[in-house]
Motif scaffolding. Structure first.
Motif, PDB file in Angstrom:
ATOM      1  N   PHE A 191      -3.444   8.748  12.257  1.00 31.27           N
ATOM      2  CA  PHE A 191      -2.666   8.025  13.241  1.00 31.27           C
ATOM      3  C   PHE A 191      -1.269   8.610  13.145  1.00 31.27           C
ATOM      4  CE2 PHE A 191      -1.621   5.060   9.662  1.00 31.27           C
ATOM      5  CZ  PHE A 191      -0.237   5.096   9.733  1.00 31.27           C
ATOM      6  N   GLY A 192      -0.423   8.409  14.149  1.00 36.10           N
ATOM      7  CA  GLY A 192       0.922   8.945  14.028  1.00 36.10           C
ATOM      8  C   GLY A 192       1.698   8.892  15.324  1.00 36.10           C
ATOM      9  N   ALA A 193       2.882   9.461  15.267  1.00 35.09           N
ATOM     10  CA  ALA A 193       3.771   9.524  16.439  1.00 35.09           C
ATOM     11  C   ALA A 193       4.767  10.641  16.192  1.00 35.09           C
ATOM     12  CB  ALA A 193       4.511   8.199  16.614  1.00 35.09           C
ATOM     13  N   GLY A 194       5.243  11.247  17.273  1.00 37.08           N
ATOM     14  CA  GLY A 194       6.159  12.376  17.124  1.00 37.08           C
ATOM     15  C   GLY A 194       7.608  11.915  17.068  1.00 37.08           C
ATOM     16  N   ALA A 195       8.406  12.634  16.287  1.00 33.47           N
ATOM     17  CA  ALA A 195       9.855  12.332  16.228  1.00 33.47           C
ATOM     18  C   ALA A 195      10.599  13.599  15.843  1.00 33.47           C
ATOM     19  CB  ALA A 195      10.147  11.249  15.209  1.00 33.47           C
ATOM     20  N   LYS A 196      11.697  13.853  16.522  1.00 38.78           N
ATOM     21  CA  LYS A 196      12.571  14.972  16.145  1.00 38.78           C
ATOM     22  C   LYS A 196      13.522  14.460  15.078  1.00 38.78           C
ATOM     23  CE  LYS A 196      15.110  18.813  17.059  1.00 38.78           C
ATOM     24  NZ  LYS A 196      14.662  20.194  16.764  1.00 38.78           N
ATOM     25  N   GLN A 208       9.049   6.249  15.964  1.00 42.10           N
ATOM     26  CA  GLN A 208       7.987   6.669  15.040  1.00 42.10           C
ATOM     27  C   GLN A 208       7.809   5.625  13.926  1.00 42.10           C
ATOM     28  OE1 GLN A 208       8.850   9.915  12.246  1.00 42.10           O
ATOM     29  NE2 GLN A 208       6.888  10.883  12.739  1.00 42.10           N
ATOM     30  N   ALA A 209       8.940   5.121  13.424  1.00 46.07           N
ATOM     31  CA  ALA A 209       8.878   4.111  12.357  1.00 46.07           C
ATOM     32  C   ALA A 209       8.234   2.822  12.874  1.00 46.07           C
ATOM     33  CB  ALA A 209      10.281   3.837  11.831  1.00 46.07           C
ATOM     34  N   GLU A 210       8.540   2.454  14.137  1.00 46.37           N
ATOM     35  CA  GLU A 210       7.926   1.254  14.738  1.00 46.37           C
ATOM     36  C   GLU A 210       6.405   1.421  14.814  1.00 46.37           C
ATOM     37  OE1 GLU A 210      10.563  -1.060  14.419  1.00 46.37           O
ATOM     38  OE2 GLU A 210       8.892  -1.828  15.614  1.00 46.37           O
ATOM     39  N   ASN A 235       4.458  20.746  16.239  1.00 46.58           N
ATOM     40  CA  ASN A 235       3.979  19.382  16.350  1.00 46.58           C
ATOM     41  C   ASN A 235       4.899  18.527  15.475  1.00 46.58           C
ATOM     42  OD1 ASN A 235       2.524  16.927  15.672  1.00 46.58           O
ATOM     43  ND2 ASN A 235       0.709  17.889  16.583  1.00 46.58           N
ATOM     44  N   ARG A 236       5.569  17.518  16.099  1.00 46.41           N
ATOM     45  CA  ARG A 236       6.644  16.788  15.421  1.00 46.41           C
ATOM     46  C   ARG A 236       6.162  15.442  14.858  1.00 46.41           C
ATOM     47  NH1 ARG A 236      10.517  20.145  13.907  1.00 46.41           N
ATOM     48  NH2 ARG A 236      11.288  21.494  15.596  1.00 46.41           N
ATOM     49  N   LYS A 237       4.874  15.316  14.519  1.00 43.03           N
ATOM     50  CA  LYS A 237       4.410  14.039  13.958  1.00 43.03           C
ATOM     51  C   LYS A 237       4.658  13.974  12.449  1.00 43.03           C
ATOM     52  CE  LYS A 237       1.010  13.175  17.563  1.00 43.03           C
ATOM     53  NZ  LYS A 237       1.053  14.559  18.170  1.00 43.03           N
ATOM     54  N   GLU A 251      12.732   8.384   9.144  1.00 44.76           N
ATOM     55  CA  GLU A 251      12.687   6.951   8.850  1.00 44.76           C
ATOM     56  C   GLU A 251      11.277   6.495   8.471  1.00 44.76           C
ATOM     57  OE1 GLU A 251      14.993   4.815   8.669  1.00 44.76           O
ATOM     58  OE2 GLU A 251      13.793   2.976   8.589  1.00 44.76           O
ATOM     59  N   ALA A 252      10.262   7.030   9.146  1.00 42.53           N
ATOM     60  CA  ALA A 252       8.880   6.571   8.916  1.00 42.53           C
ATOM     61  C   ALA A 252       8.400   6.934   7.509  1.00 42.53           C
ATOM     62  CB  ALA A 252       7.948   7.167   9.968  1.00 42.53           C
ATOM     63  N   PHE A 253       9.012   7.972   6.889  1.00 38.32           N
ATOM     64  CA  PHE A 253       8.632   8.331   5.510  1.00 38.32           C
ATOM     65  C   PHE A 253       8.851   7.117   4.613  1.00 38.32           C
ATOM     66  CE2 PHE A 253       8.009  11.634   2.244  1.00 38.32           C
ATOM     67  CZ  PHE A 253       8.470  10.967   1.099  1.00 38.32           C
ATOM     68  N   ARG A 254      10.005   6.472   4.785  1.00 37.38           N
ATOM     69  CA  ARG A 254      10.313   5.326   3.926  1.00 37.38           C
ATOM     70  C   ARG A 254       9.415   4.137   4.245  1.00 37.38           C
ATOM     71  NH1 ARG A 254      12.507   1.116   4.482  1.00 37.38           N
ATOM     72  NH2 ARG A 254      13.448   1.538   6.518  1.00 37.38           N
ATOM     73  N   VAL A 255       9.063   3.968   5.555  1.00 40.55           N
ATOM     74  CA  VAL A 255       8.174   2.852   5.927  1.00 40.55           C
ATOM     75  C   VAL A 255       6.848   2.983   5.179  1.00 40.55           C
ATOM     76  CG1 VAL A 255       6.871   1.811   7.823  1.00 40.55           C
ATOM     77  CG2 VAL A 255       9.247   2.562   8.188  1.00 40.55           C
ATOM     78  N   LEU A 256       6.281   4.186   5.185  1.00 40.65           N
ATOM     79  CA  LEU A 256       4.981   4.382   4.524  1.00 40.65           C
ATOM     80  C   LEU A 256       5.139   4.321   3.005  1.00 40.65           C
ATOM     81  CD1 LEU A 256       1.974   4.948   5.017  1.00 40.65           C
ATOM     82  CD2 LEU A 256       2.482   7.395   4.849  1.00 40.65           C
TER      83      LEU A 256
END
Ligand code: GCU
Length: 694
Positions: A601-606, A620-622, A663-665, A676-681
């Motif tokens: 699962f995932g989402a792209g973010a620059k 992406q974090a959301e 690919n920016r996921k 930001e999503a690194f810290r969420v996970l």
């Protein structure tokens, strides 16, 4: 002669000369035409001088030469000469003679239209795409060349050993085609004792990284088709009678070590000794008439786990040969919908990767590359890595053994394979058997995956069943999986209907959008499960019957909104906001009484882009927050490998200023900058699911 006569005479001469000119030009034209026709006609046959001949060569040794790092070897890594050949003129047998040997003109009149001496230098191992700017997008033939000496005073056998060559290759030694291999990513070797000379061996390698409808992988992949000598190249010396490979594993009840030793050139009854000095274990066995020795010995081992990555020295000796490796022991199994490591339930807190280093362009190829990449996964709090979508170098699983990471390894049976081409199946079977024979002692490897997002069909089922049967015959000690697709069409209709029902109770949609939702609902009623606020997505892919782990790629929060927006006319903004709110009401399951695993699962973010909307770190974090809630609500799900640890090169990803062919996921960008999503996970893995095996 009257004027006319004169004219006549001149006329006659004129006509004669015209006739000669015409016949000459006709003759030349005829020759060119003939050659043209000949070449056209003969393009169907081998002997046309203009035909593009396919490079031949015998197959390499059928089995992987294992335990390679403990052998008597000379590295052939380093600087090689390199030529680009977009018209395949270098193939021996073609009009221009071929480039299979290093040649230089003997005099000013000898025409040779290539030269390794004057060619550019290139580093081996490593892809060629990112070493020469003009080759970044190149997908065709190239040539590598180097010389090397060999100490022929040693009796025994000499082998050229390749960690992997992408994707189709012919090996020429001193002008002889000694091996041809198709498929890429997996190791192969060839005995070259007969072709070797003491000095200045001329080693030339043709490599073609073009992919097509019948190759594995096929032409369209969402990762870069890095080509060339992407892995280590070695000259290996073995005794005439030597140990080719050996497997050793712990019994399901964790009381016994057993295995098989494959040899070459040894005689029936010849002794082979397996010893584990730290356990004071030594067992003597003997070669049977097939050249194989088997053993089984009671053992009280300290079990390997991500928390305690215990490895043992294992030594195997025969009268003339000796190999060694550091090997760990554990069990992995499923029980109903649970995964058990060493008999205890475990959640696979994972992350997906591609084989690219952090902070350097191109393919990862060294121990240090893999150590840095997998250490970032450990920093994330992961105990599991999905090494997508193809076999990595041998360094990956060795590093995972040492760091304490469970590993999913995979062959690139990806998207649209030509299921009915026997040659395609053979390439796939070769990749599977070589991957398993290379890594069957790697304690970190707990999953072999045979496919990614392949559409259901009977030919697909037959093809994949063959691969699964091959794996089970080589190694019955690990789980088999495949990243499945759901019934996308049906799912999207159900998701749209549930979003519509949810949207009518929300103040996010406009009144006009609510009107559309009422229309969607009136059309959906008859074929959508009861819309009581929860949506249970259920995987029914028949491949689930053949695997141990039912894995599924889903992109709630990223890909579904555009499709539904196109179908309904409701804005993506509304759909994305509704989706993020609705996802905790979704559960993921399957019709199989097996563990379920979310393989993507995932989402792209620059990296660095903040604020509202797609491509921001915030969005992406959301998506990660909503995904985690959804997955935690799904009791059958026993693990996940979100897509993906690091942004990676991909020709599909062309959005300028954001993707720029990446690919920016990733949870980190290509230089390792965390999003930001690194810290969420990381927070999730440190809190829930953090029950680790004792
Ligand atoms: C697919 C596929 C990946 C791809 C990813 C994406 O599921 O398996 O290879 O990169 O989705 O769309 O980013």
């Amino acid at each position: 002669m009257n004027e006319r006569d004169g004219d006549n005479k001149n006329g006659v001469e004129l006509r004669v000369s015209m006739l000669i000119r015409k016949s000459l030009s006709f003759g030349i034209a005829a020759m060119v035409f003939a050659l043209g026709v000949a070449s056209y006609a003969d393009e169907e046959t081998e002997d046309s001088p203009f035909a593009i001949v396919s490079a031949e060569g015998p197959p390499p040794s059928p089995h992987v030469m294992g335990w390679i790092d403990s052998r008597n070897l000379e590295s052939l890594n380093g600087s090689w000469k390199f030529l680009v050949d977009p018209m395949q003129v270098g193939t021996p047998g073609s009009l221009f003679g071929g480039w299979a040997t290093t040649r230089a003109p003997e005099n000013a009149y000898q025409l040779i239209e290539y030269s390794y001496t004057d060619a550019v230098d290139i580093r081996v191992p490593g892809d060629f795409n990112t070493q020469l700017d003009e080759l970044l997008f190149y997908r065709d033939t190239v040539w590598y060349q180097r010389h090397f000496d060999a100490d022929l005073t040693q009796s025994g056998r000499y082998h050229l050993w390749f960690g992997g060559v992408n994707f189709e290759t012919t090996i020429y030694l001193n002008g002889h085609a000694v091996a041809h291999h198709s498929g890429g990513y997996v190791p192969f070797s060839v005995d070259v004792t007969e072709q070797l000379q003491a000095n200045q061996n001329d080693l030339v390698i043709r490599v073609n990284n073009r992919l097509g409808a019948d190759t594995i992988p096929t032409e369209r992949t969402d990762w870069w088709p890095y080509g060339g000598l992407t892995r280590d190249v070695m000259l290996v010396h073995t005794p005439s009678a030597f140990i080719v490979n050996a497997s050793i594993r712990l019994s399901d009840d964790r009381s016994t070590l057993s295995g098989n030793i494959k040899t070459s050139g040894m005689s029936l009854g010849e002794e082979v000794v397996i010893s584990l000095p730290e356990l004071n274990l030594r067992v003597v066995t003997a070669i049977d008439d097939s050249g194989t020795a088997r053993f089984s010995i009671p053992a009280d081992v300290e079990l390997w786990s991500p928390a305690t990555p215990r490895l043992y020295d294992v030594l195997i000796t025969s009268k003339s040969d000796r190999i060694y490796d550091r090997i760990g022991f554990r069990t992995i199994e499923t029980k109903g919908t649970r995964i058990l490591l060493n008999g205890e339930p475990i959640k696979l807190r994972g992350i997906s990767t591609h084989e690219e280093p952090i902070g350097r362009d191109g393919v990862a190829y060294s121990r240090s590359d893999m150590r840095e990449l997998f250490s970032e996964a450990k920093q994330l709090g992961a105990n599991f890595v999905r090494a997508a979508h193809y076999p990595y170098s041998r360094h990956a699983a060795k590093v995972a053994d040492e760091l304490g990471l469970l590993l999913w390894e995979e062959v690139p049976i990806y998207w649209n394979i030509n299921w009915q081409n026997p040659e395609t199946l053979e390439i796939a079977r070769d990749q599977v058997s070589r991957l398993v024979e290379r890594d069957w002692n790697r304690v970190s490897v707990v999953v072999w995956s045979v496919a990614n997002e392949t559409q259901f069909s009977q030919p697909r089922m037959a093809f994949l069943k063959r691969l699964i049967d091959d794996i089970r015959s080589l190694d019955s000690s690990r789980l088999i999986s495949a990243a499945l697709l759901g019934d996308t069409e049906r799912e999207l209709q159900h998701v749209a209907a549930h979003l519509a029902a949810y949207g009518l109770e929300s103040d996010i949609p406009s009144e006009a959008e609510k009107q559309i939702f009422r229309q969607v609902l009136s059309e959906a009623r008859e074929n959508t499960p009861e819309l009581h606020g929860r949506f249970n997505l259920v995987i029914t892919d028949p491949l689930g019957d053949l695997v141990d782990l039912v894995s599924y790629n889903e992109y709630f929060g990223w890909y579904y909104a555009p499709f539904i927006a196109n179908q309904t006319g409701v804005s993506e903004r509304t759909l994305r906001k509704l989706m993020l709110e609705f996802m905790p009401n979704v559960t993921l399951g399957s019709v199989f009484n097996k563990p379920m695993f979310i393989s993507e699962f995932g989402a792209g973010a620059k990296a660095g882009k903040r604020g509202e909307g797609v491509w921001t770190e915030d969005y992406q974090a959301e998506v990660y927050r909503a995904q985690i809630k959804m997955i935690v609500n799904s009791p059958q799900v026993q693990g996940m490998t979100p897509w993906i640890l690091k942004d990676f090169r991909a020709m599909l990803r062309t959005l300028g200023g954001i993707q720029d062919f990446r690919n920016r996921k990733g949870l980190i960008d290509e230089n390792g900058r965390r999003k930001e999503a690194f810290r969420v996970l990381q927070d999730f893995y440190a809190s829930e699911w953090s029950v680790e095996n004792p």
